[in-house]
Design a protein around this motif. Sequence first.
Motif, mmCIF file in Angstrom:
data_model
loop_
_atom_site.group_PDB
_atom_site.id
_atom_site.type_symbol
_atom_site.label_atom_id
_atom_site.label_comp_id
_atom_site.label_asym_id
_atom_site.label_seq_id
_atom_site.Cartn_x
_atom_site.Cartn_y
_atom_site.Cartn_z
ATOM 1 N N LEU A 434 0.814 -1.212 0.000
ATOM 2 C CA LEU A 434 0.000 0.000 0.000
ATOM 3 C C LEU A 434 0.849 1.263 0.000
ATOM 4 O O LEU A 434 0.535 2.238 -0.691
ATOM 5 N N LEU A 435 1.935 1.249 0.770
ATOM 6 C CA LEU A 435 2.778 2.442 0.820
ATOM 7 C C LEU A 435 3.495 2.664 -0.504
ATOM 8 O O LEU A 435 3.664 3.800 -0.949
ATOM 9 N N LEU A 436 3.918 1.579 -1.173
ATOM 10 C CA LEU A 436 4.533 1.730 -2.495
ATOM 11 C C LEU A 436 3.525 2.286 -3.491
ATOM 12 O O LEU A 436 3.857 3.148 -4.317
ATOM 13 N N ASN A 437 2.281 1.802 -3.428
ATOM 14 C CA ASN A 437 1.248 2.316 -4.321
ATOM 15 C C ASN A 437 0.933 3.776 -4.017
ATOM 16 O O ASN A 437 0.676 4.575 -4.925
ATOM 17 N N LEU A 438 0.978 4.149 -2.727
ATOM 18 C CA LEU A 438 0.720 5.537 -2.352
ATOM 19 C C LEU A 438 1.816 6.458 -2.858
ATOM 20 O O LEU A 438 1.547 7.582 -3.301
ATOM 21 N N LEU A 439 3.057 5.997 -2.803
ATOM 22 C CA LEU A 439 4.158 6.822 -3.297
ATOM 23 C C LEU A 439 4.079 7.002 -4.810
ATOM 24 O O LEU A 439 4.432 8.062 -5.338
ATOM 25 N N LYS A 440 3.612 5.957 -5.515
ATOM 26 C CA LYS A 440 3.493 6.064 -6.959
ATOM 27 C C LYS A 440 2.318 6.944 -7.367
ATOM 28 O O LYS A 440 2.384 7.680 -8.344
ATOM 29 N N ASN A 441 1.215 6.842 -6.623
ATOM 30 C CA ASN A 441 0.009 7.591 -6.964
ATOM 31 C C ASN A 441 -0.548 8.229 -5.693
ATOM 32 O O ASN A 441 -1.391 7.649 -5.002
ATOM 33 N N SER A 442 -0.067 9.407 -5.388
ATOM 34 C CA SER A 442 -0.489 10.097 -4.168
ATOM 35 C C SER A 442 -1.799 10.851 -4.346
ATOM 36 O O SER A 442 -2.280 11.472 -3.399
ATOM 37 N N ASN A 443 -2.393 10.828 -5.544
ATOM 38 C CA ASN A 443 -3.639 11.535 -5.809
ATOM 39 C C ASN A 443 -4.854 10.618 -5.730
ATOM 40 O O ASN A 443 -5.877 10.882 -6.356
ATOM 41 N N SER A 444 -4.757 9.529 -4.990
ATOM 42 C CA SER A 444 -5.876 8.611 -4.818
ATOM 43 C C SER A 444 -6.074 8.342 -3.327
ATOM 44 O O SER A 444 -5.222 8.676 -2.499
ATOM 45 N N TYR A 445 -7.191 7.736 -3.010
ATOM 46 C CA TYR A 445 -7.492 7.423 -1.618
ATOM 47 C C TYR A 445 -6.780 6.137 -1.210
ATOM 48 O O TYR A 445 -7.025 5.080 -1.797
ATOM 49 N N PRO A 446 -5.895 6.176 -0.210
ATOM 50 C CA PRO A 446 -5.249 4.948 0.264
ATOM 51 C C PRO A 446 -6.122 4.277 1.321
ATOM 52 O O PRO A 446 -6.455 4.880 2.349
ATOM 53 N N ASN A 447 -6.481 3.050 1.087
ATOM 54 C CA ASN A 447 -7.382 2.358 2.008
ATOM 55 C C ASN A 447 -6.601 1.816 3.200
ATOM 56 O O ASN A 447 -6.431 0.613 3.375
ATOM 57 N N LEU A 448 -6.114 2.721 4.043
ATOM 58 C CA LEU A 448 -5.441 2.302 5.263
ATOM 59 C C LEU A 448 -6.432 1.924 6.357
ATOM 60 O O LEU A 448 -6.038 1.332 7.365
ATOM 61 N N TYR A 449 -7.700 2.272 6.160
ATOM 62 C CA TYR A 449 -8.701 1.867 7.145
ATOM 63 C C TYR A 449 -8.770 0.351 7.240
ATOM 64 O O TYR A 449 -8.960 -0.213 8.332
ATOM 65 N N PHE A 450 -8.624 -0.309 6.110
ATOM 66 C CA PHE A 450 -8.648 -1.774 6.100
ATOM 67 C C PHE A 450 -7.546 -2.336 6.986
ATOM 68 O O PHE A 450 -7.777 -3.188 7.853
ATOM 69 N N LEU A 451 -6.313 -1.849 6.805
ATOM 70 C CA LEU A 451 -5.200 -2.344 7.610
ATOM 71 C C LEU A 451 -5.344 -1.932 9.069
ATOM 72 O O LEU A 451 -5.038 -2.706 9.981
ATOM 73 N N ALA A 452 -5.798 -0.704 9.300
ATOM 74 C CA ALA A 452 -5.975 -0.250 10.678
ATOM 75 C C ALA A 452 -7.056 -1.064 11.384
ATOM 76 O O ALA A 452 -6.920 -1.405 12.567
ATOM 77 N N TYR A 453 -8.112 -1.387 10.662
ATOM 78 C CA TYR A 453 -9.190 -2.192 11.234
ATOM 79 C C TYR A 453 -8.688 -3.560 11.654
ATOM 80 O O TYR A 453 -8.924 -4.021 12.781
#
Length: 674
Positions: A434-453
């Motif tokens: 997820l963090l690699l995808n966030l670094l590549k595309n920072s203009n989208s919503y990162p679904n960290l709620y899933f991991l945090a949940y």
Amino acid sequence: MLAKQAIRVLGSKLARTRGRKVRRFIAAELLSHSTLYCNAVKSLNKIESFPSQFPSYLAGTKLTEDQEARVQSTLQEFLIYLIFLLDLSILTFGMVNYNMYFFTKVMSQLFLESTSYINGINFNSINSMANFWEFVEGPMLRNIYWKEWYNGKPLYPGQSYIFYESILLGRPQVRQLRVRNNTCSVNEYFKDLIKDCYNEYSFHNEDQSPFGLKSGSPHSEYLQIVKIIAYFTDSKDQNMENFAIVHLVEIQGITNKNGMTTNKWKYSAPNHEFELWHWGKVGTYRNGGYIIELEKNKPATVKIIKYLKSKLWLDHGTRAVFVDFSVYNANVNLFCAIRLLVEFPASGGAVTSSEIYTVKLLRYVSKFDYFLAVCEVIFCVFIFNYVIQEGVELYCRKLSYFKRFWNFLDFSIVLLSIVAIFFNIYRTIKVNALLLNLLKNSNSYPNLYFLAYWQNRYNIIIAFTVFIAWIKIFKYISFNMTMTQLATTLSRCAKAILGFAVMFFIVFFGYAQLGYLIFGTQVDGFHTFGSCIFTQFRIILGDFNFSEIEEANRILGPIYFITFVFCLFFVLLNVFLAIINDTYSEVKDDKSLENVDFDIYEVLKRRYKNLLYKINPNMFPPVAHPTPGNKNAKESQTALQHDSERRLEFNLPMPMNMPHLHESNMPTLTNATL
């Protein structure tokens, strides 16, 4: 022969002697016949040579070889288990720290308690769709986008910081869930008055079709084009409105005057890879819906919000709106996934709830984190060893393995630990992806709620694991008298408590049904049958607001409260305590429970004293031995007796060069004498 005779007679007499004074009894009897001392002391030092005479009366005294081996094995197992418990405790305390509490508290105050400038609306006070839009346009946007310091100077360019310390990850996301029209039945008396009917949310009633723009929709100017397309493609779709929107998005790719495509009005399928559903206060919701990703700057987001508000993005069919975003604080290496949920029940109004998960997803950053990594490896080694041990025992005993309570605890610890280990590996892989995808595309919503949940659920699993691990300590301290009495008390009163529980819950559930029917429409603590049960437990504990039920019904409210307290608290609860007290009194008076296999406290105490003696042998000074010509023979014999008692208590060998009285002065050894 005399020594054997003495041992045999002492054994028969010892069978009638109990308690912790067994050693002193043996020493006193032998010292009273000093001529037998030298011949019998070896047999006493090896008292296991005649276990058949008194094997069950050696608790707290000299143990047999089997008992010594059991004590040694138990102590070794206990020591190893303490190391495992210490390692597990370090891991659990390493997952949580006080910064998590303060981070969660700051986010809660910022997004749940901040009020709007117009009507003073905060998130918890939302009760209508108008309040929701006021909250979004006011406190939410104001607190998500921090672009400048308190003196007006800009913060770091290109990024949104919350409270100057936490960075906003990606874009915030707003998601709506709807129900279809005509999903409920209208009574025939009102069919002419009510044309639309939207039922409560369920998976069956969920609306997944595109819905049209309201109040002067800009798509109306394209509707004729789509109708022409439908005519030439010979489409038989009866819902031309939905057909128009689908073709606007998928065929024409037309955008409106604000530069936004119409996919904000189109349903997005759930992504089952991340999460399945969300459990709210009113209903349970899928993770799909009509999704909008807000911009990373405030002016563009304000433009989107105003557009959706003017076009009635929320209407009669709306049942839930989710607002999701994630922040990261590098100072404390913590992620915070925030979900704000506003439910619009079929009865009208709005119900709010929120979930704020503060978790540590990047595990190995500081030196202490690498120390925790070493502890994780040690934990895995322990679990691998326990898997082998419990697996072999389970294979040998089959289902009888679960008849023992301690085996059930061992199995639970191993099972929960294996789940935690595999989730830890999965979580590490997913976070990196997820963090690699966030670094590549920072203009989208990162679904960290899933991991945090799921990180939160992982913490719950570890919490239960360490709780069960602490409970298992009773296995090693259950050899003393107190634990024996406690276990016996619970086992003896189990049937009586079971019978009492049946009577108690008959009355308890009867009052719960009564309270639900009388106060369910007016008092929050009685609005569901489940809440009635918890409310009544609160009444028993004294945590209850009596004025609420009194205002709901001035007559039945006090009657319900007084009778419930009298029946449940003053009568049944005291009966429960009386059952336990009477059983405990019987157990304390039971003489058969005075002796246990061995008391681990006494074993540790004896070994501690033995260690002290080895360090300082002078703690046992030599004493004068009685002889026939000694005037102080009586005093010397008393001192010798005390010395022998102390040596027996310390489990130390006795001297073999002790002189004995002349045979003429030795009393005759008979059963009556012994």
